[in-house]
Design a protein around this motif. Structure first.
Motif, PDB file in Angstrom:
ATOM      1  N   ARG A   1       0.826  -1.208   0.000  1.00 14.12           N
ATOM      2  CA  ARG A   1       0.000   0.000   0.000  1.00 14.12           C
ATOM      3  C   ARG A   1       0.859   1.258   0.000  1.00 14.12           C
ATOM      4  O   ARG A   1       0.556   2.230  -0.686  1.00 14.12           O
ATOM      5  N   SER A   2       1.930   1.234   0.749  1.00 18.25           N
ATOM      6  CA  SER A   2       2.835   2.380   0.784  1.00 18.25           C
ATOM      7  C   SER A   2       3.456   2.630  -0.585  1.00 18.25           C
ATOM      8  O   SER A   2       3.494   3.770  -1.077  1.00 18.25           O
ATOM      9  N   LEU A   3       3.940   1.562  -1.215  1.00 20.03           N
ATOM     10  CA  LEU A   3       4.541   1.685  -2.551  1.00 20.03           C
ATOM     11  C   LEU A   3       3.531   2.208  -3.557  1.00 20.03           C
ATOM     12  O   LEU A   3       3.827   3.129  -4.344  1.00 20.03           O
ATOM     13  N   ALA A   4       2.321   1.634  -3.574  1.00 15.35           N
ATOM     14  CA  ALA A   4       1.298   2.020  -4.551  1.00 15.35           C
ATOM     15  C   ALA A   4       0.814   3.445  -4.324  1.00 15.35           C
ATOM     16  O   ALA A   4       0.527   4.175  -5.285  1.00 15.35           O
ATOM     17  N   THR A   5       0.722   3.858  -3.059  1.00 17.49           N
ATOM     18  CA  THR A   5       0.293   5.224  -2.750  1.00 17.49           C
ATOM     19  C   THR A   5       1.245   6.233  -3.363  1.00 17.49           C
ATOM     20  O   THR A   5       0.825   7.215  -3.990  1.00 17.49           O
ATOM     21  N   ARG A   6       2.533   5.998  -3.199  1.00 20.39           N
ATOM     22  CA  ARG A   6       3.518   6.937  -3.743  1.00 20.39           C
ATOM     23  C   ARG A   6       3.580   6.871  -5.265  1.00 20.39           C
ATOM     24  O   ARG A   6       3.760   7.894  -5.936  1.00 20.39           O
ATOM     25  N   ALA A   7       3.429   5.665  -5.828  1.00 17.98           N
ATOM     26  CA  ALA A   7       3.446   5.547  -7.289  1.00 17.98           C
ATOM     27  C   ALA A   7       2.259   6.278  -7.903  1.00 17.98           C
ATOM     28  O   ALA A   7       2.400   6.979  -8.920  1.00 17.98           O
ATOM     29  N   ALA A   8       1.078   6.115  -7.312  1.00 14.33           N
ATOM     30  CA  ALA A   8      -0.109   6.807  -7.829  1.00 14.33           C
ATOM     31  C   ALA A   8       0.058   8.315  -7.727  1.00 14.33           C
ATOM     32  O   ALA A   8      -0.353   9.068  -8.641  1.00 14.33           O
ATOM     33  N   ALA A   9       0.661   8.786  -6.646  1.00 14.05           N
ATOM     34  CA  ALA A   9       0.903  10.229  -6.498  1.00 14.05           C
ATOM     35  C   ALA A   9       1.883  10.731  -7.547  1.00 14.05           C
ATOM     36  O   ALA A   9       1.716  11.837  -8.093  1.00 14.05           O
TER      37      ALA A   9
ATOM     38  N   GLY B   1       5.518   6.832 -12.309  1.00  6.42           N
ATOM     39  CA  GLY B   1       5.076   5.845 -11.332  1.00  6.42           C
ATOM     40  C   GLY B   1       6.072   4.721 -11.177  1.00  6.42           C
ATOM     41  O   GLY B   1       6.317   4.233 -10.060  1.00  6.42           O
ATOM     42  N   PHE B   2       6.668   4.304 -12.285  1.00  8.94           N
ATOM     43  CA  PHE B   2       7.648   3.229 -12.257  1.00  8.94           C
ATOM     44  C   PHE B   2       8.902   3.643 -11.491  1.00  8.94           C
ATOM     45  O   PHE B   2       9.436   2.861 -10.690  1.00  8.94           O
ATOM     46  N   VAL B   3       9.374   4.860 -11.710  1.00 14.62           N
ATOM     47  CA  VAL B   3      10.542   5.347 -10.970  1.00 14.62           C
ATOM     48  C   VAL B   3      10.270   5.277  -9.464  1.00 14.62           C
ATOM     49  O   VAL B   3      11.117   4.820  -8.689  1.00 14.62           O
ATOM     50  N   SER B   4       9.076   5.696  -9.072  1.00 14.13           N
ATOM     51  CA  SER B   4       8.708   5.641  -7.652  1.00 14.13           C
ATOM     52  C   SER B   4       8.730   4.204  -7.135  1.00 14.13           C
ATOM     53  O   SER B   4       9.248   3.931  -6.036  1.00 14.13           O
ATOM     54  N   MET B   5       8.174   3.264  -7.914  1.00  8.44           N
ATOM     55  CA  MET B   5       8.176   1.860  -7.492  1.00  8.44           C
ATOM     56  C   MET B   5       9.586   1.312  -7.311  1.00  8.44           C
ATOM     57  O   MET B   5       9.882   0.636  -6.316  1.00  8.44           O
ATOM     58  N   VAL B   6      10.459   1.608  -8.266  1.00  5.83           N
ATOM     59  CA  VAL B   6      11.823   1.101  -8.193  1.00  5.83           C
ATOM     60  C   VAL B   6      12.546   1.682  -6.983  1.00  5.83           C
ATOM     61  O   VAL B   6      13.295   0.979  -6.292  1.00  5.83           O
ATOM     62  N   GLN B   7      12.329   2.943  -6.704  1.00  4.65           N
ATOM     63  CA  GLN B   7      12.980   3.569  -5.554  1.00  4.65           C
ATOM     64  C   GLN B   7      12.499   2.960  -4.234  1.00  4.65           C
ATOM     65  O   GLN B   7      13.263   2.902  -3.260  1.00  4.65           O
ATOM     66  N   ASP B   8      11.268   2.475  -4.211  1.00  7.09           N
ATOM     67  CA  ASP B   8      10.717   1.866  -2.994  1.00  7.09           C
ATOM     68  C   ASP B   8      11.003   0.372  -2.894  1.00  7.09           C
ATOM     69  O   ASP B   8      10.834  -0.214  -1.818  1.00  7.09           O
ATOM     70  N   ALA B   9      11.382  -0.251  -3.995  1.00  5.42           N
ATOM     71  CA  ALA B   9      11.551  -1.716  -4.000  1.00  5.42           C
ATOM     72  C   ALA B   9      12.819  -2.150  -3.260  1.00  5.42           C
ATOM     73  O   ALA B   9      13.773  -1.389  -3.144  1.00  5.42           O
TER      74      ALA B   9
END
Length: 423
Positions: free
Chosen positions: A338-346, A415-423
């Motif tokens: 949820r944390s990852l998806a919240t930031r990616a959507a933002a 959104g992808f950049v955000s996901m990678v940074q959180d992964a």
């Protein structure tokens, strides 16, 4: 782009359009309408009637409403069954025309060594997508390679690109990206290619991208359903499944994203009818394309592991995580998802204002059994496994006009950049 030396539904019922699979004639959708039919609760019999009247169900599995393509002579029959009906697309044939002509690599606009951003202004023939990958890789031979993993029913090789940074090939955990699982979702082909293009062409000039590439190895396959994709360009633009025969039926195709072994046998998230858009197959993993994808996942799990899996789809604007097979089961890492998806959507919304809904797959959208994200989270031991459903919400659906390719790929990149940074 230069010419390369290498060429590269939880509703279990019949869908009449998919029961005419062996035609070699291109389907003409002129005058056909796309309707959104709002369903009352406990309306499985009504759903079956609507599906039998429709040519295609565009959103199989959604409980609240069905998006269907209907021939002109069946519109009145459907509106007689359900009064709460909205026209999404007045003329599907016109919408397909608005999508734009396929642009070939023979055209002057795309004659160059490394593909340029102009590639992402039009849709392209299947063979040219293979050329795109070859030409992109040829420009960055020290940090990329062409990869293959299995073949399709008709013998097409599932082809992608592997990208790495510091530390060398295979030295980091994997990010896996799959596109065009469902053949009609052309925007996913362009988007997955854009992610690869950004990672390679900007590595030397963008510190954020360099850090991304140095953090993980990327395995990107833009078209994991090549037979179906090719058929959408020559036969039926709205075809969804692969092109596998079923001995007991005249209908063709398995839904590759209902064919993964994990929870394949669970009822309610796929169909056992070969004519359905969500046909799960005769046995878990019996689609050859699925075998190729599982082989890739198994190899990467056994290596450095899988940090992020992204299954790119359209349409609806969702970011979804496990579980799809159950609306009550909760994945152990739900809070992290949820944390990852919240930031990616933002991050997506910050680019263009496009709003994405996010949450566990089943409870947020609909039940899916034998799905990639459930399998790769649980069997592939991925840290994160997500589905992203790209633009739009049904105005164009699967025939997103070419002028929306660049806005879509750019916001998805954020959104992808955000996901990678959180992964």
């Amino acid at each position: 782009m230069k010419a390369s030396l290498f060429l590269l539904s939880s509703i279990v019922s019949l869908v009449s359009a998919v029961s005419v699979p062996r035609t070699t004639e291109k389907v003409d959708y002129t005058g056909f309408k796309a309707l959104r039919v709002t369903l009352p609760e406990s309306s499985s019999e009504l759903e079956a009637q609507i599906e039998e009247l429709a040519i295609h169900v565009l959103n199989p599995g959604v409980a609240e409403h069905l998006d269907v393509v209907v021939s002109p002579d069946q519109v009145d029959a459907i509106t007689a069954l359900v009064s709460d009906t909205t026209v999404l697309v007045e003329d599907v044939g016109a919408a397909i025309a608005e999508e734009g002509e396929l642009v070939s690599s023979d055209d002057e606009m795309s004659v160059q060594a490394v593909p340029q951003e102009s590639w992402f202004t039009a849709y392209h023939p299947y063979a040219d997508h293979l050329t795109f990958l070859r030409d992109l890789q040829a420009g960055f031979t020290s940090q990329s390679e062409i990869i293959t993993t299995g073949t399709s029913v008709q013998g097409r090789v599932l082809t992608g690109i592997h990208i790495w940074g510091s530390g060398g090939k295979g030295s980091k955990p994997a990010v896996i990206i799959h596109g065009t699982v469902h053949a009609r979702e052309w925007i996913t082909t362009m988007t997955t290619e854009y992610l690869a293009w950004q990672l390679l062409t900007k590595y030397g000039s963008d510190a954020t991208i360099k850090a991304m590439v140095d953090k993980f190895d990327y395995y990107i396959i833009p078209i994991v359903n090549p037979d179906g994709f090719a058929y959408t360009q020559t036969g039926d633009r709205l075809w969804r499944k692969n092109r596998q025969t079923v001995s007991s039926s005249t209908c063709l195709g398995r839904d590759i994203n209902r064919n993964w072994p994990f929870q394949w046998s669970t009822a309610g998230g796929a169909s056992t009818s070969p004519c359905s858009e969500t046909y799960k197959g005769l046995a878990a993993g019996d689609a050859p394309e699925n075998l190729g994808l599982r082989t890739q996942v198994d190899q990467l799990r056994a290596g450095r592991g899988i940090a992020l899996y992204l299954d790119v789809h359209s349409y609806g604007q969702y970011i979804l995580w496990p579980f799809g097979y159950s609306c009550s089961a909760v994945v152990d890492t739900n809070a992290a998802y949820r944390s990852l998806a919240t930031r990616a959507a933002a991050a997506i919304r910050a680019v263009s204002g496009t709003a994405y809904t996010f949450g566990p797959s089943c409870s947020t959208l609909y039940a899916t059994t034998g799905s990639s994200v459930d399998h790769i989270d649980q069997v592939g031991d991925a840290k994160f496994a997500l589905t992203i459903e790209l633009r739009d919400k049904g105005t164009y659906g699967f025939v997103l006009p070419a002028n929306q390719i660049q806005p879509t790929v750019r916001e998805t990149w954020a959104g992808f950049v955000s996901m990678v940074q959180d992964a």
